[in-house]
Motif scaffolding. Structure first.
Motif, short mmCIF file in Angstrom:
data_model
loop_
_atom_site.label_atom_id
_atom_site.label_comp_id
_atom_site.label_asym_id
_atom_site.label_seq_id
_atom_site.Cartn_x
_atom_site.Cartn_y
_atom_site.Cartn_z
N TYR A 1 0.84 -1.19 0.00
CA TYR A 1 0.00 0.00 0.00
C TYR A 1 0.88 1.24 0.00
CZ TYR A 1 0.97 -0.96 4.90
OH TYR A 1 1.60 -1.27 6.07
N GLN A 2 0.32 2.32 -0.51
CA GLN A 2 1.06 3.56 -0.65
C GLN A 2 0.42 4.72 0.10
OE1 GLN A 2 1.10 4.12 -4.88
NE2 GLN A 2 2.79 2.69 -5.20
N LYS A 3 -0.85 4.65 0.39
CA LYS A 3 -1.59 5.77 0.97
C LYS A 3 -1.63 5.67 2.49
CE LYS A 3 -2.64 7.26 -3.15
NZ LYS A 3 -2.01 8.49 -3.70
N ILE A 4 -1.66 6.85 3.13
CA ILE A 4 -1.62 6.89 4.59
C ILE A 4 -2.87 6.27 5.21
CG2 ILE A 4 -2.63 9.22 4.78
CD1 ILE A 4 -0.64 9.65 7.16
N GLU A 5 -4.01 6.34 4.51
CA GLU A 5 -5.24 5.72 5.04
C GLU A 5 -5.03 4.22 5.29
OE1 GLU A 5 -6.52 9.45 2.95
OE2 GLU A 5 -5.11 7.83 2.54
N SER A 6 -4.24 3.58 4.44
CA SER A 6 -3.93 2.15 4.63
C SER A 6 -2.86 1.96 5.70
CB SER A 6 -3.49 1.53 3.31
OG SER A 6 -4.51 1.63 2.33
N SER A 7 -1.88 2.86 5.71
CA SER A 7 -0.81 2.77 6.71
C SER A 7 -1.35 2.90 8.13
CB SER A 7 0.24 3.85 6.46
OG SER A 7 0.89 3.66 5.23
N LEU A 8 -2.37 3.75 8.32
CA LEU A 8 -2.97 3.93 9.64
C LEU A 8 -3.46 2.60 10.20
CD1 LEU A 8 -5.06 7.16 8.94
CD2 LEU A 8 -3.07 7.00 10.45
N ILE A 9 -3.94 1.73 9.33
CA ILE A 9 -4.53 0.46 9.75
C ILE A 9 -3.53 -0.70 9.72
CG2 ILE A 9 -6.32 -1.25 9.19
CD1 ILE A 9 -7.92 1.18 7.99
N HIS A 10 -2.68 -0.70 8.72
CA HIS A 10 -1.78 -1.85 8.53
C HIS A 10 -0.32 -1.54 8.80
CE1 HIS A 10 -4.98 -4.25 6.68
NE2 HIS A 10 -5.35 -3.14 6.06
N GLY A 11 0.00 -0.31 9.18
CA GLY A 11 1.39 0.09 9.34
C GLY A 11 2.04 -0.45 10.60
N GLY A 12 3.35 -0.21 10.71
CA GLY A 12 4.09 -0.67 11.87
C GLY A 12 4.20 -2.18 11.91
N ILE A 13 4.14 -2.75 13.11
CA ILE A 13 4.16 -4.20 13.28
C ILE A 13 2.72 -4.66 13.34
CG2 ILE A 13 4.90 -6.10 14.77
CD1 ILE A 13 7.12 -4.16 15.79
N TYR A 14 2.23 -5.27 12.27
CA TYR A 14 0.80 -5.57 12.14
C TYR A 14 0.51 -7.00 12.61
CZ TYR A 14 -3.76 -6.35 9.99
OH TYR A 14 -5.09 -6.67 9.76
N GLY A 15 -0.44 -7.13 13.53
CA GLY A 15 -0.93 -8.44 13.93
C GLY A 15 0.06 -9.27 14.73
N ASP A 16 -0.26 -10.56 14.83
CA ASP A 16 0.52 -11.49 15.64
C ASP A 16 0.79 -12.74 14.80
OD1 ASP A 16 1.69 -12.76 17.89
OD2 ASP A 16 -0.20 -13.80 18.28
N GLU A 17 2.06 -12.94 14.47
CA GLU A 17 2.42 -14.07 13.59
C GLU A 17 2.10 -15.42 14.22
OE1 GLU A 17 6.41 -13.94 12.22
OE2 GLU A 17 6.18 -12.00 11.18
N ARG A 18 2.23 -15.53 15.53
CA ARG A 18 2.04 -16.84 16.19
C ARG A 18 0.61 -17.33 16.10
NH1 ARG A 18 0.90 -19.31 21.06
NH2 ARG A 18 0.29 -17.35 22.06
N THR A 19 -0.35 -16.42 16.31
CA THR A 19 -1.76 -16.85 16.35
C THR A 19 -2.56 -16.41 15.14
OG1 THR A 19 -2.48 -14.84 17.49
CG2 THR A 19 -1.71 -16.67 18.86
#
Length: 385
Positions: free
Chosen positions: A4-22
Motif C-alpha cells: 500500500y502507498q496511501k496513509i489511510e492504509s498505513s494507519l490500519i496496517h502500518g508498523g508491526i501488524y498483527g501477531d504471527e504466532r496466532t
C-alpha cells in the motif's frame, strides 16, 4: 512486504501488524515487566519492559512509518515526550520557542530546565527575519508549533529548516494539532516531531500519551538512551489503545475538519464575533503557507466575542460543547486559554503575544454540525450583556 502507498492504509496496517504466532489481526497486549532469558546473555529480543515491550514497539514502529521517520518513541504523556527531547540539551544551551506555544512547554522550560542552565527565547517564528535574529550562537534547538496553540499562527517549516540547518540547530516541530494525516514535518525539513498523543491520535479522551519521531539513526540512539534511562515510557495497555485509535484517525480527521471549516466560516460572518483565528480562512495569517505544507487547516479554532458579550456567560450557556482542558477528542471541547491551558505563562507575556482574556479556544468534534452550530449560537445569544 507492504502493498500500500496511501496513509489511510498505513494507519490500519502500518508498523508491526498483527501477531504471527496466532494470526490475530491486532498486536497482543504484552502486559509483562520482565522476560525469561534462555541463559546468561541469551535474550529473545527483550529483557525488561522499560527498555522494550512488543506492544509499545508496535506503536513506535507505526508512528515512525506515518511520520516518515527513522524511529519513534512512546512516552507516558506529551510533556514526558517534550521533556525527553529537551534533555538532548546541556547547560549553556538555548532553545527558541514560538511566541504562542502550549503553556506546559513554556512551564517546563521556565521552571525546570532554566534551573539547569538551559535558557530559552520567545520569538515570532512566522517572521523569518525576527527568527533569524533570535538564532544566536548559543541556540541549539528551535521548538515550534504550526499551527500554534492557541492563536493558530502558521510557521513556514521548510523555510525555517533552511535557517536551522545552516546554523546546525535541531528543528523540533510539535505536530499535535495536525497529526501525520494532515502534515509531516520531517518531510519539510524538521529533525524531530512531537505529539501529545492524548489529543487527535488517541482521539477519544480516554488515554494520556506522548510520541517522539526522529529523522536520523544518531538521534534515534540518543532518544532511546534517554527514554530507557529516565523511564517515562508508555504502558502496554495504553500503547494498545493508541494503536486502536490511530486506525480510525483518517475518518475522524475528515469529519473534524469538515465541521471546523463550516464553524469557522459561520463565526467569521457572525456580528457577535470580533475575530476568528483559523488557518483555513483565506484572510488568515499563514493561509497560503499552511496550504503549501499541510493537507488542510485542521479542526482547532480560536475566536473572540465583541465587547457586548460576556464570555463567562458564554461558557455557562453551552450545553453540548464541554468546557474542559485538552482537545482532539470526538467530542467538542472549549476552553479559556488565559486561565486554563496557558495560565502558567505570565500575563504580560500572554498579552504581548495576543493571548487575551477574551480569547476562546474551540476543539471541534465530530458531532452533527447542526447541533454544534445551534449550541454555539444559543450560547452567544445567551451571553449578551
Amino acid at each position: 512486504m507492504k502493498h500500500y502507498q496511501k496513509i489511510e492504509s498505513s494507519l490500519i496496517h502500518g508498523g508491526i501488524y498483527g501477531d504471527e504466532r496466532t494470526g490475530a489481526v491486532n498486536i497482543p497486549i504484552y502486559q509483562t515487566s520482565t522476560y525469561q532469558q534462555d541463559g546468561l546473555g541469551k535474550m529473545r529480543g527483550y529483557e525488561y519492559s522499560r527498555t522494550g515491550n512488543p506492544t509499545r514497539e508496535s506503536l513506535e514502529s507505526l508512528i515512525a512509518e506515518l511520520e516518515k521517520g527513522e524511529a519513534g518513541f512512546a512516552f507516558a504523556s506529551g510533556m514526558a515526550a517534550i521533556t525527553a527531547v529537551l534533555t538532548l540539551l546541556k547547560t549553556g544551551d538555548r532553545v527558541v520557542i514560538s511566541s504562542n506555544v502550549y503553556g506546559g512547554t513554556f512551564r517546563v522550560l521556565d521552571k525546570i530546565f532554566q534551573s539547569f542552565g538551559i535558557n530559552y527565547t520567545i520569538a515570532d517564528t512566522s517572521n523569518l527575519e525576527e527568527l533569524s535574529h533570535a538564532l544566536t550562537a548559543d541556540v541549539k534547538m528551535l521548538l515550534i508549533e504550526s499551527p500554534a496553540n492557541p492563536l493558530l499562527t502558521v510557521t513556514d517549516i521548510e523555510a525555517v529548516s533552511f535557517l536551522t540547518r545552516e546554523k546546525n540547530i535541531l528543528l523540533v516541530v510539535d505536530n499535535t494539532f495536525m497529526t501525520p494525516y494532515l502534515q509531516r514535518p520531517l518531510e519539510l525539513g524538521a529533525d524531530i516531531v512531537l505529539h501529545s498523543a492524548t489529543k487527535y491520535l488517541g482521539g477519544h479522551s480516554d488515554l494520556i500519551a506522548g510520541l517522539v519521531i526522529v529523522k536520523t539513526q544518531k538521534l534515534a540512539e540518543k532518544l532511546h538512551f534517554i527514554q530507557n534511562a529516565t523511564g517515562g515510557i508508555l504502558q502496554p495497555f495504553d500503547s494498545f489503545l493508541l494503536i486502536r485509535s490511530i486506525k480510525s484517525l483518517g475518518v475522524r480527521m475528515q469529519r473534524h475538519v469538515e465541521n471546523a471549516e463550516i464553524i469557522a466560516d459561520w463565526l467569521n460572518k457572525n456580528e457577535a464575533v470580533a475575530s476568528v483565528y483559523y488557518p483555513g480562512l483565506p484572510t488568515a495569517q499563514g493561509y497560503e503557507i499552511n496550504r503549501k505544507q499541510a493537507k488542510n487547516a485542521g479542526a482547532m479554532i480560536s475566536f473572540e466575542l465583541t465587547a457586548e458579550y460576556d464570555i463567562k456567560k458564554f461558557f455557562e450557556k453551552l450545553k453540548l460543547v464541554a468546557l474542559a482542558e485538552s482537545l482532539g477528542g470526538v467530542e467538542s471541547l472549549v476552553c479559556h486559554p488565559s486561565s486554563m491551558t496557558h495560565a502558567s505563562i505570565p500575563k504580560e507575556i500572554r498579552e504581548r503575544v495576543g493571548i487575551t482574556e477574551n480569547l476562546i479556544r474551540l476543539s471541534v468534534g465530530i458531532e452533527h454540525i447542526d447541533d454544534l452550530i445551534h449550541d454555539l449560537h444559543s450560547a452567544i445569544e445567551g451571553s449578551k450583556k
